[in-house]
Design a protein around this motif. Structure first.
Motif, mmCIF file in Angstrom:
data_model
loop_
_atom_site.group_PDB
_atom_site.id
_atom_site.type_symbol
_atom_site.label_atom_id
_atom_site.label_comp_id
_atom_site.label_asym_id
_atom_site.label_seq_id
_atom_site.Cartn_x
_atom_site.Cartn_y
_atom_site.Cartn_z
ATOM 1 N N SER A 73 0.851 -1.192 0.000
ATOM 2 C CA SER A 73 0.000 0.000 0.000
ATOM 3 C C SER A 73 0.887 1.243 0.000
ATOM 4 C CB SER A 73 -0.902 0.008 1.231
ATOM 5 O OG SER A 73 -0.138 0.336 2.371
ATOM 6 N N SER A 81 1.021 3.590 2.203
ATOM 7 C CA SER A 81 1.605 3.780 3.534
ATOM 8 C C SER A 81 2.841 2.905 3.713
ATOM 9 C CB SER A 81 0.595 3.410 4.631
ATOM 10 O OG SER A 81 -0.646 4.017 4.425
ATOM 11 N N ASP A 134 0.548 9.609 5.859
ATOM 12 C CA ASP A 134 1.933 9.979 5.554
ATOM 13 C C ASP A 134 2.606 10.554 6.807
ATOM 14 O OD1 ASP A 134 0.419 9.823 3.092
ATOM 15 O OD2 ASP A 134 2.126 10.693 2.055
ATOM 16 N N ASP A 144 4.881 11.818 -2.683
ATOM 17 C CA ASP A 144 3.701 10.956 -2.725
ATOM 18 C C ASP A 144 2.826 11.457 -3.873
ATOM 19 O OD1 ASP A 144 1.212 9.755 -2.354
ATOM 20 O OD2 ASP A 144 1.443 9.650 -0.176
ATOM 21 N N HIS A 162 -2.465 11.723 -5.483
ATOM 22 C CA HIS A 162 -3.471 12.535 -6.185
ATOM 23 C C HIS A 162 -2.926 13.139 -7.471
ATOM 24 C CE1 HIS A 162 -6.758 12.411 -3.280
ATOM 25 N NE2 HIS A 162 -5.803 12.243 -2.385
ATOM 26 N N TYR A 193 -5.657 2.925 -6.543
ATOM 27 C CA TYR A 193 -7.124 2.892 -6.607
ATOM 28 C C TYR A 193 -7.785 4.248 -6.816
ATOM 29 C CZ TYR A 193 -6.377 3.775 -1.577
ATOM 30 O OH TYR A 193 -5.941 4.277 -0.379
ATOM 31 N N LYS A 194 -6.982 5.300 -6.957
ATOM 32 C CA LYS A 194 -7.581 6.627 -7.188
ATOM 33 C C LYS A 194 -7.684 6.861 -8.701
ATOM 34 C CE LYS A 194 -6.344 8.153 -2.616
ATOM 35 N NZ LYS A 194 -5.264 8.596 -1.745
HETATM 36 C C1 LIG Z 1 -4.989 7.943 -0.581
HETATM 37 C C2 LIG Z 1 -3.680 8.312 0.008
HETATM 38 C C3 LIG Z 1 -2.912 7.365 0.688
HETATM 39 C C4 LIG Z 1 -3.443 5.975 0.883
HETATM 40 O O1 LIG Z 1 -2.571 5.139 1.551
HETATM 41 P P1 LIG Z 1 -2.881 3.574 1.636
HETATM 42 O O2 LIG Z 1 -1.781 3.032 2.410
HETATM 43 O O3 LIG Z 1 -2.945 3.058 0.228
HETATM 44 O O4 LIG Z 1 -4.203 3.410 2.322
HETATM 45 C C5 LIG Z 1 -1.682 7.757 1.178
HETATM 46 N N1 LIG Z 1 -1.224 9.012 1.012
HETATM 47 C C6 LIG Z 1 -1.949 9.956 0.362
HETATM 48 C C7 LIG Z 1 -1.416 11.320 0.181
HETATM 49 C C8 LIG Z 1 -3.211 9.627 -0.137
HETATM 50 O O5 LIG Z 1 -3.927 10.540 -0.777
#
Ligand SMILES: *Cc1c(COP(=O)(O)O)cnc(C)c1O
Length: 405
Positions: free
Chosen positions: A96, A98, A127, A192, A195, A217-218
């Motif tokens: 993931s 994270s 984060d 990161d 988005h 998944y975005k």
């Molecule tokens: C959506 C998002 C995540 C998601 O983290 P996961 O570990 O995949 O749940 C992390 N960082 C940012 C900035 C996000 O927008």
């Protein structure tokens, strides 16, 4: 004032307009939440069906080789690499966001004897939690930082970890500029792209970014809980130390040696067995990006967000839009503040306009450029006007919060 037929005219001239029919968006729904969970491309169910029935059901263990399961993280990683301007062999799809952030931040922390880690104050909570844990484990201090206020990056900074597009406001940070400032101070830059990827072009190699992570998944439409990805620049790969040394990060996993020896390339960023079904969905979903120009994608994204902001400014002049107006300073969403943002969003959802709410008072609308049309924006604004004018949001049902919004 822009009319509905003006909006339709923009759609008629949209070079990506034909892509919308490749997605299943339910009749009557205007989906403005693709920045949280991308929509389903029509061909994905059949592809997954094949992977499950033929590859798993019939092929069984042999499919690791014959159906390409073994290569999936790298193959999907390279496909994402094109969307984020990465060098070949520098992206792998796994785990993931994270978890991937933890890996790269740990490696950067371990490699430096400097005491500070900087992150943007508006960063996504996961984060910040991850960076805080890394800071504690490596006896460093995590400091919240505003890259736009001119405060310098000191020579005590080990690395700067930023999210390019702020999840709440849609503000886009200057990746090239901040990375160059970090490097000038002798610090490493981690980005990161949760988005960014799939909504706007990213130029990791050109910006000389050291490490990056992002979400499947975005805007990439990989489905709920899709694999994320991690980028380690070619120059950083030899010294990258994965804090979670699992067998799939080993140079030769099937020798089953008890001594860990990291793979010499991007595979060292892996840990355990890949999520084959989820990767198959992401792999299929990425087909929609084949043969499209990322410049067209970005132009469409900017056109949708500016239409949304223009219509808002014309029709609800008092509303506080928190997304920057300048095209280079925003990502693919528009957000505004409203004291009853939660209830307003729920009232919109009841009308089929799906956006989302973010604490404490933000209504957020993501405009995925592959499948959102200008006319959708125009119609969404009419629904918003009606919700605000009728105080529809005051109904009891819209005031009660659900667990996941
Ligand atoms: C959506 C998002 C995540 C998601 O983290 P996961 O570990 O995949 O749940 C992390 N960082 C940012 C900035 C996000 O927008």
């Amino acid at each position: 004032m822009i009319s509905r037929s003006d909006a339709i005219h923009l759609d008629d001239r949209d070079p990506l307009g034909h892509l919308r029919e490749r997605f299943s968006i339910p009749e009557g729904v205007i989906y403005l939440d693709g920045n949280s969970l991308g929509a389903l491309p029509n061909h994905v169910p059949a592809r997954l069906q094949k992977v499950i029935v033929n590859d798993w059901g019939d092929g069984l263990i042999g499919s690791w080789n014959t159906a390409g399961w073994a290569d999936m993280p790298k193959r999907v990683g390279d496909r994402i690499g094109r969307l984020i301007g990465a060098e070949p062999d520098s992206v792998i799809a796994c785990d993931s966001t994270s978890v991937n952030l933890f890996k790269v931040a740990s490696s950067a922390a371990r490699a430096s004897d400097r005491s500070l880690i900087l992150t943007d104050e508006g960063n996504f909570p996961t984060d910040v939690y991850v960076l805080d844990a890394v800071a504690r484990q490596h006896e460093k201090t995590l400091r919240m930082w505003d890259p736009t206020d001119g405060s310098p990056i000191g020579d005590d900074v080990a690395f700067v970890a930023m999210t390019e597009v702020n999840y709440r406001t849609g503000e886009r940070h200057d990746m090239a500029g901040i990375t160059a400032r970090a490097h000038a101070a002798g610090a490493v830059a981690i980005w990161d792209l949760a988005h960014s990827a799939g909504a706007l072009p990213v130029h990791l190699a050109d910006c000389a970014v050291d490490f990056a992570v992002g979400c499947g998944y975005k805007y990439l439409n990989g489905g709920p809980g899709a694999s994320a990805y991690v980028y380690v620049s070619p120059g950083r790969q030899p010294s990258f130390e994965n804090p979670m040394t699992g067998w799939w990060g080993h140079a030769r996993p099937f020798e089953m040696s008890l001594a860990f020896e990291p793979h010499d390339g991007i595979h060292r960023a892996r840990v355990g067995t890949q999520h084959v079904l989820s990767l198959a969905a992401l792999d299929a979903a990425l087909d929609v990006f084949d043969d499209i120009s990322l410049e067209d994608l970005h132009a469409k994204s900017l056109s949708l967000t500016s239409l949304f902001m223009d219509l808002l400014a014309d029709s609800v002049p008092g509303l506080e839009v928190v997304t920057p107006r300048e095209p280079h300073r925003r990502g693919g969403q528009v957000s505004f503040r409203h004291p009853n943002a939660y209830a307003v969003v729920q009232a919109l959802v009841a009308r089929g306009v799906v956006g989302d709410f973010r604490n404490p008072d933000i209504a957020r609308f993501g405009m995925a450029p592959l499948y959102v049309r200008h006319v959708d924006i125009w119609d969404a604004i009419q629904h918003l006007l009606a919700v605000l004018a009728n105080d529809e949001w005051q109904s009891e049902a819209h005031m009660n919060r659900a667990a996941i919004t």
